[in-house]
Design a protein around this motif. Structure first.
Motif, PDB file in Angstrom:
ATOM      1  N   THR A  79       0.832  -1.197   0.000  1.00 48.70           N
ATOM      2  CA  THR A  79       0.000   0.000   0.000  1.00 48.70           C
ATOM      3  C   THR A  79       0.870   1.251   0.000  1.00 48.70           C
ATOM      4  OG1 THR A  79      -1.840  -1.098   1.121  1.00 48.70           O
ATOM      5  CG2 THR A  79      -1.731   1.295   1.297  1.00 48.70           C
ATOM      6  N   GLY A 116      -4.314  -0.540  -0.411  1.00 53.10           N
ATOM      7  CA  GLY A 116      -5.421  -0.096   0.410  1.00 53.10           C
ATOM      8  C   GLY A 116      -6.054  -1.231   1.189  1.00 53.10           C
ATOM      9  N   GLU A 117      -7.145  -0.917   1.896  1.00 51.57           N
ATOM     10  CA  GLU A 117      -7.869  -1.922   2.656  1.00 51.57           C
ATOM     11  C   GLU A 117      -8.628  -2.832   1.699  1.00 51.57           C
ATOM     12  OE1 GLU A 117     -10.101   0.665   5.252  1.00 51.57           O
ATOM     13  OE2 GLU A 117      -8.641   0.372   6.852  1.00 51.57           O
ATOM     14  N   GLU A 160     -10.593   4.551   1.841  1.00 47.09           N
ATOM     15  CA  GLU A 160     -10.997   3.729   2.974  1.00 47.09           C
ATOM     16  C   GLU A 160     -12.504   3.495   2.917  1.00 47.09           C
ATOM     17  OE1 GLU A 160      -9.561   6.323   6.021  1.00 47.09           O
ATOM     18  OE2 GLU A 160      -7.734   5.147   6.271  1.00 47.09           O
ATOM     19  N   ARG A 167     -12.488   0.713  13.361  1.00 49.13           N
ATOM     20  CA  ARG A 167     -11.208   0.659  12.659  1.00 49.13           C
ATOM     21  C   ARG A 167     -10.709   2.079  12.452  1.00 49.13           C
ATOM     22  NH1 ARG A 167     -10.972  -2.278   6.984  1.00 49.13           N
ATOM     23  NH2 ARG A 167     -11.795  -3.967   8.262  1.00 49.13           N
ATOM     24  N   GLY A 168      -9.382   2.229  12.529  1.00 50.45           N
ATOM     25  CA  GLY A 168      -8.783   3.533  12.287  1.00 50.45           C
ATOM     26  C   GLY A 168      -8.532   4.299  13.573  1.00 50.45           C
ATOM     27  N   ARG A 186       0.354   4.333   9.462  1.00 52.60           N
ATOM     28  CA  ARG A 186      -1.021   4.330   8.953  1.00 52.60           C
ATOM     29  C   ARG A 186      -1.134   5.173   7.698  1.00 52.60           C
ATOM     30  NH1 ARG A 186      -4.888   7.970  11.526  1.00 52.60           N
ATOM     31  NH2 ARG A 186      -3.835   9.916  11.995  1.00 52.60           N
ATOM     32  N   PHE A 203      -3.902   4.610   4.880  1.00 49.96           N
ATOM     33  CA  PHE A 203      -4.972   3.728   5.317  1.00 49.96           C
ATOM     34  C   PHE A 203      -5.189   3.937   6.809  1.00 49.96           C
ATOM     35  CE2 PHE A 203      -0.931   1.508   5.211  1.00 49.96           C
ATOM     36  CZ  PHE A 203      -0.792   1.049   6.503  1.00 49.96           C
ATOM     37  N   ARG A 204      -6.351   3.568   7.303  1.00 50.49           N
ATOM     38  CA  ARG A 204      -6.661   3.592   8.733  1.00 50.49           C
ATOM     39  C   ARG A 204      -6.522   4.981   9.342  1.00 50.49           C
ATOM     40  NH1 ARG A 204      -6.408  -2.077  10.006  1.00 50.49           N
ATOM     41  NH2 ARG A 204      -6.739  -1.661  12.207  1.00 50.49           N
ATOM     42  N   ARG A 262     -13.619   4.715  12.171  1.00 48.50           N
ATOM     43  CA  ARG A 262     -14.914   4.288  11.638  1.00 48.50           C
ATOM     44  C   ARG A 262     -15.520   3.264  12.582  1.00 48.50           C
ATOM     45  NH1 ARG A 262     -11.991   2.166   6.776  1.00 48.50           N
ATOM     46  NH2 ARG A 262     -10.256   2.602   8.162  1.00 48.50           N
TER      47      ARG A 262
END
Length: 458
Positions: free
Chosen positions: A117, A136-137, A167, A207-208, A218, A221-222, A226
């Motif tokens: 990522t 990414g996720e 995300e 998450r995050g 991070r 991402f993250r 959320r």
């Protein structure tokens, strides 16, 4: 299309360049649960860590399945996306064996995880047998990308770096995160808990993270916190209870934000007669809230405090009021059955958070010297440390070499004392470690009999 979702056996990853996250507790990789639930007719999960399989056994299982695509994760689970292993050697060995199997000729090899990522070009150079990297996720967009990689903007290949996938909202993550056909493995052994029910599972309620700590990976991402809708979480807990799970570990980065969500999640777990563990920041917890946690079944807390020294906490600049963070940790430790406090070497001279003299007496909460700082490329502190060692464009191999250097600084008293005081010597040792990493880094610091026995024959 047949897609194999593979978690490698991380017991096979060793040598000079492991990290403290390379052998995490064995637990079901819930990211594969999300992905398979979105495409159950196409995907099959290969939890090689849970099965303790060798590389040859993994390839034999793939040979029987005959997939069109194999997806390899560069981290043990979602829990380790922000603190992943530094080396990709295990993935390289596994993908080479897949590519060399006559039955699997033409099978696409995909790499997912934070390494690709953040730096897909490095991953493709390090794993020449890989065809694609997903950025990414993976919950929602991975399978459509595998079906049509040329049409996906989130895919990197040689000559095409792609872009990081946005995300997804956790509401779009597919239920369930728990699949009933796997053999649960307990987190309990790792935290030395003595509970009546030894069956446990990982689960997400969020998450995050809304914070921007300089050491946490991070990037891309993250970044956003959320929250999982409670009705989805309740369905997952229902299924976990039906399957005999008595303990869940919530892999939230900052459980407790917001308190309304954390208290509701605690009630849901308690209603099902389960105990739970979680990750959090200590300054979020008053005595009253801590008592609420315990009353609703919390038996384990992993607290991100980073140092036991108020001077260090002030220079880390993570907490507005370092003393309140230490007080929150004290409240947790006095009430919760098991509390782990994460600390690392804030006396690292390349970070300049504290002087070498100031850091001489630093100890973690168990009286040991704090663990070596892991300089993840893409983080503020990681890039700063690597730049101090003369690196122009930090990459994962640089991080692995620096981590070895910082381990040496803490393990050997005469050498460590000298390394802390001599930047020239640190750069020299770092460059030697980087050369060794480029040669394969196959020398081991010591391998147990068990690890030797499960390793493939050369």
């Amino acid at each position: 299309m047949r897609i194999a979702l593979v978690s490698p056996n991380w017991r096979l990853s060793g040598g000079l360049f492991p990290t403290d996250t390379v052998r995490p507790p064995v637990s079901f990789p819930i990211e594969w649960g999300y992905v398979q639930s979105s495409s159950p007719d196409e995907c099959s999960i290969f939890d090689e860590y849970g099965r303790n399989n060798t590389i040859s056994q993994t390839v034999q299982r793939l040979e029987t399945f005959r997939p069109d695509a194999v997806v390899l994760s560069s981290t043990p689970s979602y829990l380790f996306w922000r603190c992943p292993p530094l080396s990709l050697r295990l993935l390289k060995e596994l993908s080479r064996s897949i590519r060399g199997n006559p039955t699997l000729v033409g099978t696409q090899i995909w790499i997912v995880g934070p390494h690709g990522t953040q730096d897909p070009e490095f991953v493709l150079r390090s794993i020449p047998y890989a065809d694609w990297v997903f950025r990414g996720e993976i919950d929602v967009d991975l399978i459509p990308s595998v079906r049509s990689p040329e049409a996906s903007p989130f895919v990197a290949s040689r000559g095409n770096t792609g872009k990081i996938a946005p995300e997804p909202l956790l509401g779009r993550c597919i239920y369930p995160s728990f699949l009933g056909d796997y053999e649960p493995h307990a987190w309990l052994n790792s935290v030395q808990m003595e509970l009546s029910n030894g069956v446990s599972a990982l689960i997400e309620s969020a998450r995050g993270c809304p914070f921007s700590c300089g050491y946490c990976l991070r990037s891309g991402f993250r970044r956003n916190l959320r929250l999982k809708p409670l009705d989805i979480l309740r369905m997952e807990i229902d299924e976990l209870g039906t399957s005999g799970v008595g303990y869940v570990f919530l892999i939230d980065e900052t459980f407790g934000i917001p308190w309304s969500h954390a208290s509701a999640v605690s009630r849901v777990v308690s209603e099902h007669g389960m105990t739970f563990g979680m990750q959090t920041r200590p300054e979020l917890w008053s005595e009253e809230r801590t008592d609420f946690l315990v009353e609703h079944g919390c038996v384990y807390v992993e607290a991100g405090i980073e140092s036991s020294d108020p001077r260090a906490l002030t220079k880390i600049d993570k907490f507005r009021a370092p003393l309140s963070a230490l007080a929150g940790l004290q409240a947790l430790q006095s009430r919760v059955q098991h509390v782990g406090a994460n600390t690392f070497d804030v006396g690292n001279p390349d970070l300049k958070l504290m002087t070498t003299i100031e850091a001489e007496s630093l100890r973690d909460f168990e009286g040991r010297k704090p663990g070596a700082f892991i300089p993840y490329p893409g983080t503020e502190w990681g890039n700063h440390a690597l730049l101090s060692l003369g690196v122009g464009a930090p990459c994962w191999s640089h991080a692995a070499a620096a981590y070895l250097l910082y381990r040496l600084m803490g393990r050997s008293r005469p050498l460590g004392w000298t390394l802390r005081r001599s930047r020239v010597l640190r750069i020299l040792v770092f460059r030697m470690a980087f050369i060794l990493k480029g040669l394969g880094g196959t020398i081991s610091l010591g391998r147990t009999r068990y690890e030797t026995e499960i390793r493939d024959e050369p």
